[in-house]
Design a protein around this motif. Structure first.
Motif, short mmCIF file in Angstrom:
data_model
loop_
_atom_site.label_atom_id
_atom_site.label_comp_id
_atom_site.label_asym_id
_atom_site.label_seq_id
_atom_site.Cartn_x
_atom_site.Cartn_y
_atom_site.Cartn_z
N ALA A 1 0.88 -1.17 0.00
CA ALA A 1 0.00 0.00 0.00
C ALA A 1 0.92 1.21 0.00
O ALA A 1 1.84 1.31 0.82
N ILE A 2 0.68 2.13 -0.93
CA ILE A 2 1.54 3.32 -1.07
C ILE A 2 0.65 4.55 -0.99
O ILE A 2 -0.36 4.64 -1.70
N ARG A 3 1.05 5.48 -0.14
CA ARG A 3 0.34 6.76 -0.03
C ARG A 3 1.37 7.87 -0.12
O ARG A 3 2.40 7.82 0.53
N VAL A 4 1.06 8.87 -0.94
CA VAL A 4 1.97 10.00 -1.13
C VAL A 4 1.26 11.24 -0.61
O VAL A 4 0.17 11.58 -1.07
N PHE A 5 1.91 11.90 0.35
CA PHE A 5 1.35 13.09 0.98
C PHE A 5 2.24 14.28 0.70
O PHE A 5 3.44 14.13 0.46
N GLU A 6 1.66 15.47 0.78
CA GLU A 6 2.45 16.70 0.74
C GLU A 6 2.10 17.53 1.96
O GLU A 6 0.99 17.45 2.47
N ILE A 7 3.07 18.29 2.41
CA ILE A 7 2.82 19.26 3.47
C ILE A 7 3.51 20.55 3.07
O ILE A 7 4.65 20.55 2.59
N GLY A 8 2.77 21.65 3.20
CA GLY A 8 3.32 22.94 2.84
C GLY A 8 4.36 23.41 3.85
O GLY A 8 4.19 23.23 5.05
N ASN A 9 5.41 24.00 3.33
CA ASN A 9 6.45 24.56 4.19
C ASN A 9 6.06 26.00 4.55
O ASN A 9 5.00 26.48 4.19
N GLU A 10 6.93 26.70 5.24
CA GLU A 10 6.61 28.04 5.73
C GLU A 10 6.41 29.03 4.59
O GLU A 10 6.98 28.87 3.50
N PRO A 11 5.59 30.06 4.82
CA PRO A 11 5.37 31.08 3.79
C PRO A 11 6.70 31.68 3.32
O PRO A 11 7.59 31.94 4.12
N GLY A 12 6.80 31.86 2.02
CA GLY A 12 8.02 32.42 1.45
C GLY A 12 9.09 31.39 1.15
O GLY A 12 10.15 31.73 0.63
N SER A 13 8.84 30.13 1.44
CA SER A 13 9.87 29.10 1.25
C SER A 13 10.21 28.87 -0.22
O SER A 13 11.25 28.30 -0.53
N ALA A 14 9.36 29.34 -1.13
CA ALA A 14 9.67 29.21 -2.56
C ALA A 14 10.64 30.28 -3.03
O ALA A 14 11.07 30.27 -4.18
N GLY A 15 10.96 31.24 -2.16
CA GLY A 15 11.94 32.27 -2.49
C GLY A 15 11.42 33.36 -3.40
O GLY A 15 12.20 34.04 -4.05
N GLN A 16 10.11 33.53 -3.43
CA GLN A 16 9.53 34.57 -4.27
C GLN A 16 8.85 35.61 -3.39
O GLN A 16 8.41 35.31 -2.28
N GLN A 17 8.75 36.82 -3.87
CA GLN A 17 8.17 37.90 -3.09
C GLN A 17 6.69 37.68 -2.80
O GLN A 17 6.16 38.24 -1.86
N SER A 18 6.03 36.86 -3.57
CA SER A 18 4.60 36.63 -3.39
C SER A 18 4.30 35.78 -2.15
O SER A 18 3.14 35.62 -1.79
N GLY A 19 5.33 35.24 -1.52
CA GLY A 19 5.12 34.42 -0.32
C GLY A 19 4.74 32.99 -0.64
O GLY A 19 4.31 32.25 0.24
#
Length: 139
Positions: free
Chosen positions: A51-69
């Motif tokens: 059984a395989i489950r793939v999850f995502e969890i968002g990191n902190e705001p701005g973690s993508a390195g863009q000004q839009s947060g």
């Protein structure tokens, strides 16, 4: 007599109800609290053995390195066998930006996880071969 006929099923029902001695505890581990509250399932698949489950969890705001947060995500891949006491593992991948995932099973019953990520003009794809004890990048 009728009162006894009503009382007997009531007493039987009460004696079969769950015991009050169970506890309910509040977790204090902030990492687990964030994990359970913020996980989103991307995809899941069950094969004959896994059984395989793939999850995502968002990191902190701005973690993508863009000004839009905008944020990046961390991917958790949970793999479990079927058994009374199954072997279970969790693998972590990331952080990545705007992930999309798909799972497929090839003819040899070996699951493959394809993750596409990145900004719209420069998407990348990585494919993983999944087994119970390890995940390998397919080249």
């Amino acid at each position: 007599m009728i009162q006894h006929m009503i009382l007997i099923p009531f007493l039987i029902t009460m004696s079969c109800s769950p015991s009050i001695g169970q506890s309910l505890d509040k977790l204090d581990d902030q990492h687990l609290i964030k994990l359970f509250n913020d996980l989103t399932i991307l995809v899941e698949k069950k094969t004959d053995k896994l059984a395989i489950r793939v999850f995502e969890i968002g990191n902190e705001p701005g973690s993508a390195g863009q000004q839009s947060g905008e944020i990046t995500h961390t991917i958790y891949i949970a793999v479990s066998e079927y058994d009374e006491t199954p072997t279970q593992n969790v693998f972590v991948f990331g952080p990545i930006y705007r992930p999309k995932a798909s799972l497929s099973t090839k003819t040899n019953n070996e699951p493959e996880l394809k993750i596409e990520y990145g900004s719209y003009d420069s998407r990348q794809t990585v494919t993983f071969r999944i087994s119970l004890d390890k995940i390998e990048i397919k080249k």
